[in-house]
Design a protein around this motif. Structure first.
Motif, short mmCIF file in Angstrom:
data_model
loop_
_atom_site.label_atom_id
_atom_site.label_comp_id
_atom_site.label_asym_id
_atom_site.label_seq_id
_atom_site.Cartn_x
_atom_site.Cartn_y
_atom_site.Cartn_z
N PHE A 87 0.86 -1.17 0.00
CA PHE A 87 0.00 0.00 0.00
C PHE A 87 0.90 1.23 0.00
O PHE A 87 1.92 1.26 0.68
CB PHE A 87 -0.83 0.08 1.28
N VAL A 88 0.49 2.28 -0.70
CA VAL A 88 1.17 3.57 -0.59
C VAL A 88 0.09 4.63 -0.54
O VAL A 88 -0.85 4.61 -1.35
CB VAL A 88 2.11 3.84 -1.78
N TYR A 89 0.22 5.55 0.40
CA TYR A 89 -0.75 6.64 0.51
C TYR A 89 -0.12 7.94 0.03
O TYR A 89 0.95 8.32 0.48
CB TYR A 89 -1.23 6.83 1.95
N THR A 90 -0.78 8.61 -0.88
CA THR A 90 -0.42 9.96 -1.28
C THR A 90 -1.70 10.73 -1.51
O THR A 90 -2.80 10.22 -1.29
CB THR A 90 0.42 9.97 -2.58
N LYS A 91 -1.58 11.95 -2.00
CA LYS A 91 -2.77 12.75 -2.22
C LYS A 91 -2.66 13.46 -3.56
O LYS A 91 -1.63 14.04 -3.89
CB LYS A 91 -2.94 13.78 -1.11
N GLY A 92 -3.74 13.41 -4.32
CA GLY A 92 -3.82 14.18 -5.55
C GLY A 92 -2.74 13.85 -6.55
O GLY A 92 -2.35 12.71 -6.76
N SER A 93 -2.21 14.90 -7.17
CA SER A 93 -1.27 14.72 -8.27
C SER A 93 0.05 14.12 -7.81
O SER A 93 0.83 13.66 -8.64
CB SER A 93 -1.00 16.06 -8.96
N SER A 94 0.31 14.09 -6.51
CA SER A 94 1.56 13.49 -6.03
C SER A 94 1.61 11.99 -6.28
O SER A 94 2.67 11.38 -6.23
CB SER A 94 1.75 13.76 -4.53
N THR A 95 0.47 11.39 -6.59
CA THR A 95 0.48 9.95 -6.89
C THR A 95 1.23 9.66 -8.19
O THR A 95 1.59 8.51 -8.45
CB THR A 95 -0.95 9.40 -7.01
N GLN A 96 1.48 10.67 -8.99
CA GLN A 96 2.22 10.45 -10.22
C GLN A 96 3.64 9.94 -9.94
O GLN A 96 4.26 9.33 -10.81
CB GLN A 96 2.29 11.74 -11.03
N SER A 97 4.14 10.17 -8.74
CA SER A 97 5.52 9.79 -8.43
C SER A 97 5.64 8.37 -7.90
O SER A 97 6.75 7.92 -7.64
CB SER A 97 6.10 10.77 -7.39
N ILE A 98 4.53 7.65 -7.71
CA ILE A 98 4.62 6.31 -7.12
C ILE A 98 4.18 5.19 -8.04
O ILE A 98 4.22 4.03 -7.67
CB ILE A 98 3.81 6.22 -5.81
N ILE A 99 3.73 5.53 -9.23
CA ILE A 99 3.33 4.51 -10.19
C ILE A 99 4.22 4.69 -11.42
O ILE A 99 4.32 5.80 -11.93
CB ILE A 99 1.85 4.64 -10.58
N PRO A 100 4.89 3.63 -11.83
CA PRO A 100 4.75 2.23 -11.44
C PRO A 100 5.45 1.90 -10.13
O PRO A 100 6.37 2.60 -9.69
CB PRO A 100 5.40 1.48 -12.60
N ALA A 101 5.05 0.78 -9.54
CA ALA A 101 5.56 0.37 -8.23
C ALA A 101 7.06 0.12 -8.24
O ALA A 101 7.74 0.35 -7.23
CB ALA A 101 4.83 -0.89 -7.76
N SER A 102 7.58 -0.37 -9.34
CA SER A 102 9.01 -0.71 -9.39
C SER A 102 9.90 0.51 -9.24
O SER A 102 11.10 0.37 -9.00
CB SER A 102 9.33 -1.46 -10.68
N LYS A 103 9.34 1.73 -9.38
CA LYS A 103 10.13 2.92 -9.10
C LYS A 103 10.46 3.04 -7.62
O LYS A 103 11.47 3.64 -7.24
CB LYS A 103 9.38 4.18 -9.55
N LEU A 104 9.59 2.49 -6.77
CA LEU A 104 9.80 2.58 -5.33
C LEU A 104 10.82 1.56 -4.84
O LEU A 104 11.58 1.83 -3.93
CB LEU A 104 8.47 2.37 -4.60
N ASN A 105 10.78 0.38 -5.43
CA ASN A 105 11.69 -0.70 -5.07
C ASN A 105 11.68 -1.69 -6.22
O ASN A 105 10.61 -2.06 -6.72
CB ASN A 105 11.23 -1.37 -3.77
N SER A 106 12.86 -2.11 -6.63
CA SER A 106 12.94 -2.98 -7.80
C SER A 106 12.24 -4.31 -7.59
O SER A 106 11.90 -5.00 -8.55
CB SER A 106 14.40 -3.22 -8.18
N GLY A 107 11.99 -4.69 -6.32
CA GLY A 107 11.30 -5.95 -6.05
C GLY A 107 9.80 -5.86 -6.17
O GLY A 107 9.13 -6.88 -6.30
N ILE A 328 16.03 -4.75 5.22
CA ILE A 328 14.64 -4.85 4.78
C ILE A 328 14.58 -5.00 3.26
O ILE A 328 13.82 -5.83 2.74
CB ILE A 328 13.83 -3.61 5.22
N SER A 329 15.40 -4.24 2.56
CA SER A 329 15.42 -4.34 1.10
C SER A 329 15.82 -5.73 0.63
O SER A 329 15.24 -6.28 -0.32
CB SER A 329 16.37 -3.29 0.52
N ASP A 330 16.80 -6.33 1.31
CA ASP A 330 17.23 -7.68 0.94
C ASP A 330 16.13 -8.70 1.20
O ASP A 330 15.91 -9.63 0.40
CB ASP A 330 18.48 -8.06 1.74
N ALA A 331 15.41 -8.52 2.33
CA ALA A 331 14.31 -9.44 2.63
C ALA A 331 13.20 -9.31 1.59
O ALA A 331 12.61 -10.31 1.16
CB ALA A 331 13.77 -9.16 4.03
#
Length: 350
Positions: A87-107, A328-331
């Motif tokens: 889950f990721v919570y953002t608001k409004g146009s800031s959600t443009q920075s979290i999709i796609p998910a692989s931008k947040l973590n390659s896993g 955490i990233s390795d897990a």
């Protein structure tokens, strides 16, 4: 602006996923579901007695932006394994920075997040290009379809109708949209002004969703035990998220899988990584609660992913500092590889 997302198994522990506004100093939303809502304090939170919100009068969505015209057409996505992400919570146009998910973590290969309506198609195109998937809650925040009597079906349908004319059929067909997240925690009366949302109402929401998007799985964040006793024709999947206070994870998994099978529903699994660590977890990421340690994520997550019945593995919730920790990233990478080893499947009824 229209938010849709996570509003993702039934009953809370007082940690409801509300998309109405960003928390004052964090992007995190509390979330975890249980059948009988346990409380982390001596007394349960009081039922909100404030006047119900007005009927939503948001203006119609502006014309959506299409895919970026400077890019060549996106090739068909190649989805490997079952969806894995937070889950990721953002608001409004800031959600443009979290999709796609692989931008947040390659896993990460999937995300449950609010989406800014005018850029929905552009975000879906970005997810398609990255072979990522998204779970969408078209109705947005529960406060927008709750009144003094609890859940208001007409308001919920009106919220969903805002997307009725938007052509997302190709993203449904190729699996970029993994499902419609129709509701969070229907069994917790704290979330619905002292009431609960009945299985019949849940099935009607799923039916309405299928009226608009016949091939889009309808998923609810509710445990199978709350949903039992009803013959579901339209609802596709329940959701059981593990917290260490729930005891043996083996028993937790086997019980929820058995009950989901009995009522013919798929099952979304996952962990409460940010608040579900208990006494063996790590502090510093959520006030008064421990997050899961790398060892817990790796061990508990692997046990869940050993169950072939689950159709997605989604975690509450994303914190950039927490996920950036090397351990955490390795897990996460270990669990991601395990999730990718499964056959690609949809969360489907039966």
């Amino acid at each position: 602006m229209v938010l849709f997302s996570i509003t993702v198994s039934g009953c809370s522990n007082g940690e409801h996923l509300d998309l109405s506004e960003a928390p004052p100093d964090t992007t995190l939303l509390p979330g975890d579901s249980t059948i009988t809502p346990p409380s982390d304090s001596a007394l349960p939170p009081p039922v909100d007695s404030s006047p119900p919100p007005p009927v939503d009068s948001s203006p119609p969505l502006p014309p959506p932006l299409g895919p970026d015209s400077t890019l060549p057409p996106a090739p068909p996505p190649v989805h490997t394994g079952i969806p894995f992400g937070p889950f990721v919570y953002t608001k409004g146009s800031s959600t443009q920075s979290i999709i796609p998910a692989s931008k947040l973590n390659s896993g990460f290969t999937a995300i449950v997040a609010p989406v800014y309506g005018p850029t929905l198609l552009r975000q879906l195109d970005a997810a398609r290009r990255s072979n990522d998937r998204v779970l969408l809650a078209f109705a947005g925040s529960s406060r927008l379809y709750t009144d003094a009597d609890g859940f208001n079906m007409s308001r919920w349908k009106a919220r969903v109708d805002r997307f009725r004319s938007m052509d997302i059929s190709s993203y449904i067909a190729d699996g970029t949209i993994l499902g419609h997240f129709i509701m969070d925690e229907p069994a917790d009366p704290v979330n619905w002004n002292g009431h609960v949302v009945s299985p019949a109402e849940i099935e009607e929401m799923a039916r309405y969703s299928k009226e608009i998007w016949p091939d889009l799985p309808a998923i609810i964040r509710a445990w199978p035990s709350y949903l039992k006793g009803y013959d579901y024709q339209y609802l596709d999947a329940a959701w059981a998220q593990y917290h260490t206070r729930m005891g043996s994870i083996e028993d937790f998994i086997s019980t929820n899988v058995r009950q989901a099978r009995e009522i013919g529903l798929g099952l979304v699994g996952g962990l409460n990584i940010l608040a579900g660590g208990g006494q063996d977890g790590v502090g510093g990421y959520m006030a008064g609660k421990n997050s899961m340690s790398a060892s817990q994520i790796r061990t508990l997550g692997a046990k869940y992913l050993d169950e072939p019945y689950i159709c997605a593995f989604l975690m509450w919730t994303y914190d950039s500092n927490y996920v950036a920790r090397p351990d955490i990233s390795d897990a996460m990478a270990d669990l991601s590889n395990k999730a990718r080893s499964y056959p690609n499947q949809k969360c489907r009824n039966g």
